[in-house]
Design a protein around this motif. Structure first.
Motif, PDB file in Angstrom:
ATOM      1  N   ALA A  91       0.830  -1.214   0.000  1.00  0.00           N
ATOM      2  CA  ALA A  91       0.000   0.000   0.000  1.00  0.00           C
ATOM      3  C   ALA A  91       0.864   1.263   0.000  1.00  0.00           C
ATOM      4  O   ALA A  91       0.454   2.294  -0.534  1.00  0.00           O
ATOM      5  CB  ALA A  91      -0.922  -0.011   1.203  1.00  0.00           C
ATOM      6  N   ALA A  92       2.040   1.161   0.564  1.00  0.00           N
ATOM      7  CA  ALA A  92       2.909   2.348   0.626  1.00  0.00           C
ATOM      8  C   ALA A  92       3.540   2.667  -0.724  1.00  0.00           C
ATOM      9  O   ALA A  92       3.808   3.826  -1.023  1.00  0.00           O
ATOM     10  CB  ALA A  92       3.998   2.132   1.678  1.00  0.00           C
ATOM     11  N   PHE A  93       3.779   1.642  -1.543  1.00  0.00           N
ATOM     12  CA  PHE A  93       4.585   1.881  -2.754  1.00  0.00           C
ATOM     13  C   PHE A  93       3.889   1.521  -4.064  1.00  0.00           C
ATOM     14  O   PHE A  93       4.463   1.728  -5.122  1.00  0.00           O
ATOM     15  CB  PHE A  93       5.913   1.111  -2.654  1.00  0.00           C
ATOM     16  N   THR A  94       2.683   1.004  -3.975  1.00  0.00           N
ATOM     17  CA  THR A  94       2.024   0.618  -5.222  1.00  0.00           C
ATOM     18  C   THR A  94       1.514   1.861  -5.971  1.00  0.00           C
ATOM     19  O   THR A  94       1.492   2.963  -5.425  1.00  0.00           O
ATOM     20  CB  THR A  94       0.869  -0.365  -4.936  1.00  0.00           C
ATOM     21  N   HIS A  95       1.062   1.650  -7.211  1.00  0.00           N
ATOM     22  CA  HIS A  95       0.557   2.772  -8.001  1.00  0.00           C
ATOM     23  C   HIS A  95      -0.853   3.137  -7.541  1.00  0.00           C
ATOM     24  O   HIS A  95      -1.529   2.346  -6.865  1.00  0.00           O
ATOM     25  CB  HIS A  95       0.598   2.451  -9.498  1.00  0.00           C
ATOM     26  N   ALA A 105       7.315  -4.225 -20.355  1.00  0.00           N
ATOM     27  CA  ALA A 105       6.586  -4.385 -19.092  1.00  0.00           C
ATOM     28  C   ALA A 105       7.403  -3.812 -17.932  1.00  0.00           C
ATOM     29  O   ALA A 105       6.857  -3.148 -17.037  1.00  0.00           O
ATOM     30  CB  ALA A 105       6.290  -5.862 -18.852  1.00  0.00           C
ATOM     31  N   ALA A 106       8.697  -4.059 -17.966  1.00  0.00           N
ATOM     32  CA  ALA A 106       9.570  -3.544 -16.892  1.00  0.00           C
ATOM     33  C   ALA A 106       9.575  -2.023 -16.894  1.00  0.00           C
ATOM     34  O   ALA A 106       9.572  -1.385 -15.841  1.00  0.00           O
ATOM     35  CB  ALA A 106      10.987  -4.086 -17.067  1.00  0.00           C
ATOM     36  N   HIS A 107       9.556  -1.468 -18.076  1.00  0.00           N
ATOM     37  CA  HIS A 107       9.590  -0.011 -18.210  1.00  0.00           C
ATOM     38  C   HIS A 107       8.342   0.622 -17.606  1.00  0.00           C
ATOM     39  O   HIS A 107       8.390   1.741 -17.086  1.00  0.00           O
ATOM     40  CB  HIS A 107       9.705   0.348 -19.696  1.00  0.00           C
ATOM     41  N   ALA A 108       7.217  -0.119 -17.629  1.00  0.00           N
ATOM     42  CA  ALA A 108       5.943   0.429 -17.140  1.00  0.00           C
ATOM     43  C   ALA A 108       5.751   0.214 -15.644  1.00  0.00           C
ATOM     44  O   ALA A 108       4.754   0.679 -15.074  1.00  0.00           O
ATOM     45  CB  ALA A 108       4.793  -0.225 -17.902  1.00  0.00           C
ATOM     46  N   ILE A 109       6.687  -0.449 -15.010  1.00  0.00           N
ATOM     47  CA  ILE A 109       6.510  -0.736 -13.575  1.00  0.00           C
ATOM     48  C   ILE A 109       6.621   0.549 -12.755  1.00  0.00           C
ATOM     49  O   ILE A 109       7.477   1.391 -13.017  1.00  0.00           O
ATOM     50  CB  ILE A 109       7.514  -1.823 -13.135  1.00  0.00           C
ATOM     51  N   HIS A 110       5.736   0.658 -11.764  1.00  0.00           N
ATOM     52  CA  HIS A 110       5.637   1.898 -10.984  1.00  0.00           C
ATOM     53  C   HIS A 110       6.802   2.031 -10.003  1.00  0.00           C
ATOM     54  O   HIS A 110       7.073   1.130  -9.215  1.00  0.00           O
ATOM     55  CB  HIS A 110       4.307   1.891 -10.215  1.00  0.00           C
ATOM     56  N   LEU A 137      17.125  -1.360 -12.940  1.00  0.00           N
ATOM     57  CA  LEU A 137      17.305  -2.693 -12.355  1.00  0.00           C
ATOM     58  C   LEU A 137      16.223  -2.998 -11.313  1.00  0.00           C
ATOM     59  O   LEU A 137      15.753  -4.139 -11.211  1.00  0.00           O
ATOM     60  CB  LEU A 137      18.692  -2.812 -11.727  1.00  0.00           C
ATOM     61  N   ALA A 138      15.855  -1.974 -10.541  1.00  0.00           N
ATOM     62  CA  ALA A 138      14.815  -2.195  -9.513  1.00  0.00           C
ATOM     63  C   ALA A 138      13.494  -2.570 -10.186  1.00  0.00           C
ATOM     64  O   ALA A 138      12.755  -3.437  -9.699  1.00  0.00           O
ATOM     65  CB  ALA A 138      14.645  -0.942  -8.662  1.00  0.00           C
ATOM     66  N   ARG A 189       5.660  -8.419  -9.718  1.00  0.00           N
ATOM     67  CA  ARG A 189       4.975  -7.259  -9.128  1.00  0.00           C
ATOM     68  C   ARG A 189       4.957  -6.133 -10.151  1.00  0.00           C
ATOM     69  O   ARG A 189       5.868  -6.054 -10.985  1.00  0.00           O
ATOM     70  CB  ARG A 189       5.736  -6.776  -7.892  1.00  0.00           C
ATOM     71  N   ASP A 190       3.960  -5.244 -10.056  1.00  0.00           N
ATOM     72  CA  ASP A 190       3.958  -4.106 -10.969  1.00  0.00           C
ATOM     73  C   ASP A 190       4.303  -2.809 -10.231  1.00  0.00           C
ATOM     74  O   ASP A 190       3.968  -1.727 -10.666  1.00  0.00           O
ATOM     75  CB  ASP A 190       2.621  -3.979 -11.721  1.00  0.00           C
ATOM     76  N   PHE A 191       4.967  -2.934  -9.102  1.00  0.00           N
ATOM     77  CA  PHE A 191       5.474  -1.767  -8.376  1.00  0.00           C
ATOM     78  C   PHE A 191       6.781  -2.168  -7.694  1.00  0.00           C
ATOM     79  O   PHE A 191       6.989  -3.336  -7.368  1.00  0.00           O
ATOM     80  CB  PHE A 191       4.452  -1.262  -7.345  1.00  0.00           C
ATOM     81  N   VAL A 192       7.619  -1.174  -7.505  1.00  0.00           N
ATOM     82  CA  VAL A 192       8.941  -1.438  -6.918  1.00  0.00           C
ATOM     83  C   VAL A 192       8.873  -1.249  -5.407  1.00  0.00           C
ATOM     84  O   VAL A 192       8.178  -0.363  -4.921  1.00  0.00           O
ATOM     85  CB  VAL A 192       9.985  -0.473  -7.527  1.00  0.00           C
ATOM     86  N   LEU A 193       9.584  -2.083  -4.676  1.00  0.00           N
ATOM     87  CA  LEU A 193       9.674  -1.972  -3.221  1.00  0.00           C
ATOM     88  C   LEU A 193      11.088  -1.525  -2.830  1.00  0.00           C
ATOM     89  O   LEU A 193      12.035  -1.711  -3.609  1.00  0.00           O
ATOM     90  CB  LEU A 193       9.395  -3.327  -2.570  1.00  0.00           C
ATOM     91  N   PRO A 194      11.243  -0.982  -1.640  1.00  0.00           N
ATOM     92  CA  PRO A 194      12.598  -0.628  -1.189  1.00  0.00           C
ATOM     93  C   PRO A 194      13.559  -1.816  -1.249  1.00  0.00           C
ATOM     94  O   PRO A 194      14.751  -1.652  -1.513  1.00  0.00           O
ATOM     95  CB  PRO A 194      12.378  -0.164   0.254  1.00  0.00           C
TER      96      PRO A 194
END
Lengths: 275, 308
Positions: free
Chosen positions: A248-252, B207-212, B251-252, B261-266
């Motif tokens: 929830a913190a980092f998703t779009h 797809a990687a390019h579109a990841i948030h 890379l992330a 996943r379609d979003f990056v995490l720390p």
């Protein structure tokens, strides 16, 4: 009237005393009551200092106060020049100071010690003539004063010894609304769920994430993977909550609503469903 | 997209025992459209990994052994005169392949290294009057041997910067080595069958390019790179370039794609940061004389930046 929370100064009060410059004031002889307060902060004044309403036996002749700031803070001194017109025991109520304690952020009323003074005999008038009745009356009056003084001393001796009357935080008054930290983990998680249900924003997600990370002892340098490595395997629900919060913190933005649903679900798992 | 990058990783892992870092780095490089520098002693399956990757993609694989007498034309190609036709014709060099292994890149002189690095950067080669576009995907994996420094030509920092990733290939664990013994001593190794197409790779890249990538993570990446310029200054002569910032972001995103996943995490940023920073930070001699180790300094630098 008590000051509102917004009016209170944020202070670290280290001293608040009331004293007199003489131990034996005389009838019609002026003397000083001295109020001393010290705070750690450098301030321009003490806004909510209440001086005692003096008894009718005392008349105020004048008032002078000073404020000295240095590296250690600020010392406030107020000299109230008074005079007593009658002999006998006078009790002066404590000075109070309302402030937010800078150490814990709570609103408090600080009280000084009270003061009891025994006013002695006055100056004889120059025109007064000697007569036996007068002498007897004077002797009787002195005996009465002596008896009262002895009685007072005995009463004071019987009372348990108190620490020096410096800063005595009074019982907490109600005027300032303070947010009480939730006592247990479940309570805090329930509060978090209530907040998130009321306002489903990423900002709230981030706040809850910070609280939950604190709960599991995560440091600033630790990522979710670091924290999960440390958690016991039986902390399955906490793991799920941490991951839901991370999502929830980092998703779009399009996924935020689903991600918040997931967080609320995990909070229910850990804190119990709402009744 | 018919396959996922995870399938590719699984196919490589069936051939290569251990070396998960190498396998993941190769796939990250492929997804982020960058090149990979592998540093490690001989015999650690570097060549096998590259071959397996090319086979799993059904792409063309070429290997160039860098030696001191190598010429730029041996890499990019040359023009030869055809006496029968009475005209010049172009012979393309081994760089025209999907996966190119530049073995012991530091054994060739600077002008040969430059020829390859230029091709890596531009993704095209000019031979005579003609410019030839390199195939897509085009992934160069260069190896360096840290043990034999004699007769080598160290890659300048500017050229190291062209590699998206540098991986320190280490020896396998005892268990992994036992597995290697059992797998390779008995019979011929199982050939890797293609599990994805070159078109899949192009789709994965999109797809990687579109990841948030959240704004907080962008700031985190910038802080990580800034830390290499501002902290541990007793061990660091110069920090990473802005190219490192871009590399970590690419890379992330690729890492998030591998993890479906379609979003990056720390965690993604933290995992890829050493790969992108290792060869871009200029560590000084004190790292060696004080026996600190560049990896440890880099780990400290990364850990010094608060996670968002």
């Amino acid at each position: 009237m008590p000051a509102s929370a917004q009016d209170l100064q944020r202070l670290t009060v280290t001293r608040l005393t009331l004293s007199a410059n003489t131990v034996a004031p005389k009838v019609e002889g002026p003397f000083d009551l001295v109020v001393t307060a010290h705070v750690r902060e450098r301030v321009m004044g003490l806004r909510n200092l209440d001086l005692p309403i003096l008894a009718s036996e005392l008349d105020v002749l004048g008032d002078e106060h000073s404020l000295v700031s240095d590296a250690n803070g600020t010392t406030y001194t107020e000299d109230i020049r008074v005079v007593a017109h009658h002999s006998g025991l006078i009790t002066i109520a404590p000075v109070t100071l309302d402030a937010i304690d800078a150490r814990d952020g709570r609103a408090k009323r600080y009280s000084s010690n009270s003061l009891a003074l025994v006013v002695g005999g006055g100056v004889l008038a120059a025109t007064q003539t000697f007569d036996l009745t007068g002498v007897l009356f004077a002797a009787l009056r002195w005996l009465l004063i002596l008896a009262v003084a002895v009685l007072l001393v005995r009463l004071l001796a019987k009372r348990p010894r108190k620490p020096p009357p410096a800063v005595v935080p009074a019982p907490q008054p109600a005027p300032v609304p303070m947010v009480r930290p939730a006592a247990t983990r479940e309570e805090r998680l329930r509060d978090a769920r209530t907040v998130l249900e009321a306002e489903r924003t990423r900002q709230n997600v981030l706040r809850i994430r910070t609280i939950v990370r604190e709960m599991v002892g995560a440091s600033d340098a630790e990522t979710l993977a670091d924290v999960l490595r440390r958690l016991e395997p039986e902390e399955r629900l906490m793991r799920a909550l941490l991951f839901a919060l991370e999502r929830a913190a980092f998703t779009h933005d399009d996924d935020l609503d689903h991600a918040i649903d997931r967080v609320i679900l995990r909070l229910n798992d850990l804190a119990g469903s709402p009744a | 997209m018919s396959a996922s990058p995870r399938v590719l990783a699984d196919a490589l892992q069936r051939t290569i025992v251990g070396q998960q870092g190498v396998v993941e780095a190769l796939i990250l490089g492929l997804l982020a459209n960058g090149h990979v520098l592998l540093e490690g002693p001989p015999g650690l399956a570097k060549t096998l990994a590259c071959r397996a990757l090319a086979a799993a993609l059904d792409g063309e694989f070429k290997r160039i052994q860098f030696t001191p007498d190598l010429l730029p034309s041996d890499i990019v190609g040359t023009r030869i005169f055809d006496q029968h036709e009475s005209r010049f014709s172009t012979v393309l060099g081994p760089v025209f392949a999907n996966v190119v292994l530049a073995d012991e890149i530091n054994r060739a002189p600077a002008k040969v290294q430059s020829a390859l690095l230029e091709a890596m950067q531009e993704r095209q080669v000019t031979i005579g009057p003609q410019t030839h576009v390199l195939p897509d995907p085009f992934l160069v994996m260069a190896t360096m041997n840290p043990l034999d420094a004699e007769g080598t030509y160290a890659l300048p920092a500017a050229q190291m910067d062209r590699f998206l990733i540098k991986v320190d290939v280490s020896y396998p664990s005892r268990d992994e080595e036992l597995q290697i013994l059992e797998r390779f001593a008995v019979a011929q190794t199982q050939p890797v069958h293609a599990v994805a197409t070159l078109a899949d790779v192009c789709a994965w890249r999109e797809a990687a390019h579109a990841i948030h990538l959240d704004a907080k993570l962008k700031r985190y990446i910038v802080e990580l790179v800034a830390a290499t310029r501002e902290r541990e200054t007793q061990y660091v002569d110069y920090g990473a370039s802005p190219r490192a910032t871009l590399a970590i972001a690419h890379l992330a995103r690729a890492k998030a794609l591998i993890d479906d996943r379609d979003f990056v995490l720390p965690d993604d940023v933290r995992a890829v940061a050493p790969l992108a920073l290792r060869h871009r930070v200029g560590f000084n001699f004190r790292v060696t004389t004080e026996n600190v180790g560049s990896s440890r300094v880099l780990d400290r630098l990364i850990a010094s930046v608060p996670v968002p």
